[in-house]
Design a protein around this motif. Structure first.
Motif, PDB file in Angstrom:
ATOM      1  N   TYR A   1      -6.055   3.281   2.457  1.00  0.00           N
ATOM      2  CA  TYR A   1      -5.276   3.757   1.401  1.00  0.00           C
ATOM      3  C   TYR A   1      -5.198   2.868   0.312  1.00  0.00           C
ATOM      4  O   TYR A   1      -5.056   3.277  -0.747  1.00  0.00           O
ATOM      5  N   LYS A   2      -5.117   1.561   0.611  1.00  0.00           N
ATOM      6  CA  LYS A   2      -5.116   0.562  -0.579  1.00  0.00           C
ATOM      7  C   LYS A   2      -6.383   0.590  -1.453  1.00  0.00           C
ATOM      8  O   LYS A   2      -6.306   0.637  -2.639  1.00  0.00           O
TER       9      LYS A   2
ATOM     10  N   GLN B   1      -3.820   1.453   6.276  1.00  0.00           N
ATOM     11  CA  GLN B   1      -3.266   0.663   5.042  1.00  0.00           C
ATOM     12  C   GLN B   1      -4.446   0.246   4.362  1.00  0.00           C
ATOM     13  O   GLN B   1      -4.550   0.556   3.103  1.00  0.00           O
TER      14      GLN B   1
ATOM     15  N   VAL C   1       3.742   3.560   3.638  1.00  0.00           N
ATOM     16  CA  VAL C   1       2.283   2.866   3.928  1.00  0.00           C
ATOM     17  C   VAL C   1       2.241   1.961   4.813  1.00  0.00           C
ATOM     18  O   VAL C   1       1.378   1.783   5.909  1.00  0.00           O
ATOM     19  N   LYS C   2       3.303   0.953   4.848  1.00  0.00           N
ATOM     20  CA  LYS C   2       3.214  -0.323   5.572  1.00  0.00           C
ATOM     21  C   LYS C   2       3.363   0.086   6.968  1.00  0.00           C
ATOM     22  O   LYS C   2       3.230  -0.613   8.109  1.00  0.00           O
TER      23      LYS C   2
END
Length: 108
Positions: A31-32, A28, A20-21
């Protein structure tokens, strides 16, 4: 679940978050937000890990194709997230089924 399973689960989660990072910042953020939504809604499919892994796979393909995250999922992140779990029961659904049974009956 033994200690080995817990350690292995942590390793897998850390590897997942490293993926993810590695995504661009806009990916990102989305996604979060999706992750936060899924944790709140609680789809049962989330427990096996394939849902979030699938999202990261999809996002990595989008990055490789040179697309922006909103080109992939559209402008409505919540609608996209809902579409992903529309056929998956949630823990809230299971709870609702339990409390909607007739009083005085026990489901074992």
């Amino acid at each position: 679940m033994g200690i080995h399973d817990i350690i292995e689960g942590k390793k897998q989660w850390r590897a997942h978050m490293a993926r993810v990072k590695a995504l661009p910042p806009d990916y990102q953020i989305v996604y979060k937000e999706m992750q936060r939504y899924f944790f709140k809604v609680g789809p049962v499919a989330l427990a096996d890990g394939s849902l979030l892994t699938g999202v990261v796979d999809f996002f990595e393909e989008g990055v490789a194709a040179g697309k922006g995250v909103l080109e992939l999922i559209g402008n409505d992140v919540a609608a996209f997230s809902d579409d992903l779990i529309k056929d998956s029961p949630t823990y809230a659904d299971i709870y609702q089924e339990r409390i909607s049974t007739k009083p005085g009956t026990a489901e074992e």
